[in-house]
Design an enzyme around this catalytic site. Structure first.
Site, PDB file in Angstrom:
ATOM      1  N   ASN A   1       4.299   2.352  -3.589  1.00 28.58           N
ATOM      2  CA  ASN A   1       3.974   3.169  -4.753  1.00 28.58           C
ATOM      3  C   ASN A   1       2.495   3.536  -4.652  1.00 28.58           C
ATOM      4  O   ASN A   1       1.626   2.815  -5.145  1.00 28.58           O
ATOM      5  CB  ASN A   1       4.269   2.400  -6.039  1.00 28.58           C
ATOM      6  CG  ASN A   1       4.130   3.256  -7.283  1.00 28.58           C
ATOM      7  OD1 ASN A   1       3.539   4.336  -7.246  1.00 28.58           O
ATOM      8  ND2 ASN A   1       4.661   2.792  -8.398  1.00 28.58           N
TER       9      ASN A   1
ATOM     10  N   HIS B   1      -0.881   2.095  -6.587  1.00 28.54           N
ATOM     11  CA  HIS B   1      -1.791   1.424  -5.650  1.00 28.54           C
ATOM     12  C   HIS B   1      -3.176   2.046  -5.686  1.00 28.54           C
ATOM     13  O   HIS B   1      -4.186   1.333  -5.623  1.00 28.54           O
ATOM     14  CB  HIS B   1      -1.224   1.484  -4.227  1.00 28.54           C
ATOM     15  CG  HIS B   1      -2.197   1.010  -3.191  1.00 28.54           C
ATOM     16  ND1 HIS B   1      -3.037   1.876  -2.515  1.00 28.54           N
ATOM     17  CD2 HIS B   1      -2.492  -0.227  -2.736  1.00 28.54           C
ATOM     18  CE1 HIS B   1      -3.804   1.183  -1.686  1.00 28.54           C
ATOM     19  NE2 HIS B   1      -3.492  -0.089  -1.793  1.00 28.54           N
TER      20      HIS B   1
ATOM     21  N   SER C   1      -1.267  -7.137 -11.371  1.00 23.90           N
ATOM     22  CA  SER C   1      -0.004  -6.448 -11.098  1.00 23.90           C
ATOM     23  C   SER C   1       1.191  -7.308 -11.490  1.00 23.90           C
ATOM     24  O   SER C   1       2.143  -6.822 -12.119  1.00 23.90           O
ATOM     25  CB  SER C   1       0.056  -6.088  -9.612  1.00 23.90           C
ATOM     26  OG  SER C   1       1.262  -5.431  -9.306  1.00 23.90           O
TER      27      SER C   1
ATOM     28  N   ARG D   1       0.812  -1.225   0.000  1.00 24.16           N
ATOM     29  CA  ARG D   1       0.000   0.000   0.000  1.00 24.16           C
ATOM     30  C   ARG D   1       0.842   1.270   0.000  1.00 24.16           C
ATOM     31  O   ARG D   1       0.376   2.305  -0.470  1.00 24.16           O
ATOM     32  CB  ARG D   1      -0.927   0.013   1.212  1.00 24.16           C
ATOM     33  CG  ARG D   1      -2.065  -0.980   1.157  1.00 24.16           C
ATOM     34  CD  ARG D   1      -3.102  -0.666   2.222  1.00 24.16           C
ATOM     35  NE  ARG D   1      -2.543  -0.765   3.558  1.00 24.16           N
ATOM     36  CZ  ARG D   1      -2.619  -1.853   4.321  1.00 24.16           C
ATOM     37  NH1 ARG D   1      -3.230  -2.942   3.849  1.00 24.16           N
ATOM     38  NH2 ARG D   1      -2.085  -1.872   5.527  1.00 24.16           N
TER      39      ARG D   1
ATOM     40  N   HIS E   1       3.915  -6.423 -14.492  1.00 25.88           N
ATOM     41  CA  HIS E   1       5.348  -6.339 -14.189  1.00 25.88           C
ATOM     42  C   HIS E   1       6.152  -7.310 -15.052  1.00 25.88           C
ATOM     43  O   HIS E   1       7.214  -6.941 -15.585  1.00 25.88           O
ATOM     44  CB  HIS E   1       5.591  -6.650 -12.706  1.00 25.88           C
ATOM     45  CG  HIS E   1       5.345  -5.491 -11.795  1.00 25.88           C
ATOM     46  ND1 HIS E   1       4.084  -5.127 -11.379  1.00 25.88           N
ATOM     47  CD2 HIS E   1       6.195  -4.608 -11.210  1.00 25.88           C
ATOM     48  CE1 HIS E   1       4.167  -4.092 -10.577  1.00 25.88           C
ATOM     49  NE2 HIS E   1       5.441  -3.745 -10.453  1.00 25.88           N
TER      50      HIS E   1
END
Length: 551
Positions: A422, A426, A457, A419, A461
């Site tokens: 970033n 977030h 996420s 949290r 990535h």
């Protein structure tokens, strides 16, 4: 005469009383003060003054922890009372919506209804945390220590090159290579940005202007929604990826293109997601005007350091150009810092790794030797991008909400780390992935919503790393979906002790070592063991395993 004797007796009696009181007060004083008083009749006792000063300082140091603890407890009570009052206001406002005549069944039914997430992130003027911490001399000293370490890296590189070459080698071949083909990068970015300015905005305006008078609103909305999704997938999705691969852009240039691609996709989604409900609400309320943002507001949002669209943001009154120059200089310094980390710590470690026989001992040593450069690169990415780069653009745009991150280094759980590391990304994941998932499927599926957010996420990535490095090696995806999910539930918010912060940092260090080690080995394996006619499966299989086997 008798009256004068009485006056004399009274005066002498009062004098005696005063002397007695003074003597008692003197007896009650500490020995040190009485000695100081006696010595101060003629000259000042310097040794006693120093001793007394040291005693006062020691007493102040003893009182400081209790004082800070008391202040912290009062501040905590104040914040808790403020939150309680806010919750009380929310409950009173919700209670006012339902009169007392409503039955309990109706109240329960009203509470279980899923309302759309109308209220999202609230922007307010606030500074970045590091800007506040750097005003403390102790924290600023840590920053100076990192600068000193950079100077040591520079001196080490210059001295080794001077010993090997007999002269100072000031070339930056690695930087020139990784940022190569910059004209292609700039043209690609310009096309992406212009397309994002024109297509999503005009599609929304055309849809909004004709939605109220349309007799087929569902078909109209589906048609424009499909066009918008085609732009997101084909225009912003496929186009930049094709350019990065077909032009064989070097790694840093690919990072620029792909990260901008992801950023613009998220920005376009936020713009549509925030404005469509406003149009639907205005049509439902039979409003005479349709809330369509101005193109200038949309343009400001595309440059603003946030992924949550608002028509207006809190703004600072002036631009501090000295602050902007300092932040860009720190970004440039971080870039050279990363260069020297790779030159001194990574390249000598991995340059010949693919020519050695694979064994478990070598892998373990590689992982632990990669922890230091991995952690330094983690700090540099955080400082250069999340602090310096975003603050520089925020200052130029007078964007006042600078909470791009929180105190993630104090996290005692991975839930809190995700949290606070970033906040910009977030917030987007929380409002447009997690909360929308719960809005569609209900609050019973919180675990499924969290799993979906982790999957999205991790996939993004891994997509970024795969395109930028030119190979598919799902190390980060595996760490995200396996260890990240497990630690998210094990190291949850109930873990508050300092030992959990130590565990969090230990696992973070090991994770950075694994990432740097395995990706670097795969990169050099692709250089030393190329394939003449690789198939699609050859791009998916780790080359470092087979390359070690051939050696």
């Amino acid at each position: 005469m008798a009256g004068e004797d009485c006056v004399r007796k009274r005066q002498s009696g009062s004098t005696t009383t005063c002397k007695t009181a003074e003597n008692e007060e003197t007896q009650r004083r500490p020995e040190s003060e009485r000695s100081f008083q006696n010595s101060s009749n003629g000259r000042v006792d310097v040794d006693h003054v120093i001793t007394r000063k040291m005693q006062l300082i020691a007493e102040a140091e003893q009182l400081k922890p209790a004082f800070m603890k008391e202040v912290d407890s009062h501040f905590t009570e104040f914040v808790n009372s403020l939150v309680a009052k806010s919750a009380l206001l929310d409950s009173s406002s919700s209670a006012s919506l339902f009169p007392a005549s409503c039955s309990e069944k109706e109240l329960h039914k009203a509470k279980t209804l899923r309302a759309p997430p109308e209220h999202g992130k609230i922007f307010t003027a606030r500074r970045s945390l590091l800007d506040e911490l750097f005003e403390v001399s102790h924290i600023r000293t840590i920053y100076h220590m990192f600068i000193a370490l950079l100077i040591v890296f520079i001196l080490s590189t210059l001295l080794v090159d001077f010993i090997d070459e007999g002269r100072l080698v000031l070339g930056f071949d690695l930087l020139v290579f990784v940022f190569g083909k910059f004209p292609v990068v700039f043209c690609t970015w310009l096309c992406m940005f212009c397309a994002t300015v024109i297509i999503p905005y005009n599609l929304f305006v055309w849809w909004a202007q004709g939605y109220c008078s349309s007799s087929h609103r569902v078909i109209r909305s589906l048609s424009y929604g499909i066009l918008f999704m085609l732009f997101q997938i084909a225009g912003l999705g496929f186009g930049p990826t094709y350019v990065a691969l077909s032009y064989a852009l070097p790694p840093a240039s690919r990072f620029i293109v792909i990260l901008e691609q992801v950023r613009l996709v998220m920005k376009a989604h936020s713009f549509v997601r925030e404005n469509v409900p406003r149009v639907l609400s205005s049509v439902k309320d039979k409003s005479s005007t349709v809330p369509i943002p101005r193109i200038s507001q949309y343009m400001y949002f595309l440059f603003a350091p946030t992924l949550i669209y608002r028509d207006n943001y809190p703004r600072n009154p002036v631009i501090r150009w000295g602050y902007v120059a300092t932040k860009f200089a720190q970004v440039l310094g971080s870039l050279f810092y990363a260069y020297y980390i790779f030159v001194r710590l990574c390249i000598p470690l991995f340059h010949n790794s693919s020519q050695e026989t694979f064994n478990l001992r070598g892998l373990v040593l590689c992982i632990f030797n990669s922890i230091l450069p991995g952690v330094l690169i983690l700090f540099l990415v955080f400082f250069a991008f999340l602090h310096c780069w975003l603050n520089a653009f925020a200052e130029m745009l007078r964007f006042a909400d600078r909470m791009f991150y929180k105190d993630w280094w104090n996290s005692t759980s991975y839930a809190n780390y995700y949290r606070t590391w970033n906040v910009v990304v977030h917030d987007w994941l929380y409002y447009y992935a997690y909360r929308d998932f719960l809005w569609f499927f209900g609050k019973k599926f919180r675990a499924a919503a969290m799993l979906s957010v982790f999957t999205v996420s991790a996939a993004v990535h891994e997509y970024v790393l795969s395109i930028c490095f030119g190979f598919f090696y799902p190390v980060l995806f595996f760490l995200f979906m396996c260890f990240g999910m497990v630690f998210n539930f094990i190291l949850n918010d109930r873990r508050k002790g300092p030992i959990w912060n130590v565990i969090m940092w230990t696992s973070l260090f090991l994770g950075q070592g694994v990432i740097i080690c395995l990706y670097s080995q795969e990169w050099y394996a692709r250089q030393y063991c190329p394939m003449e006619n690789p198939t699609f499966l050859d791009y998916l299989k780790p080359r470092s395993w087979s390359c070690h086997m051939k050696m």
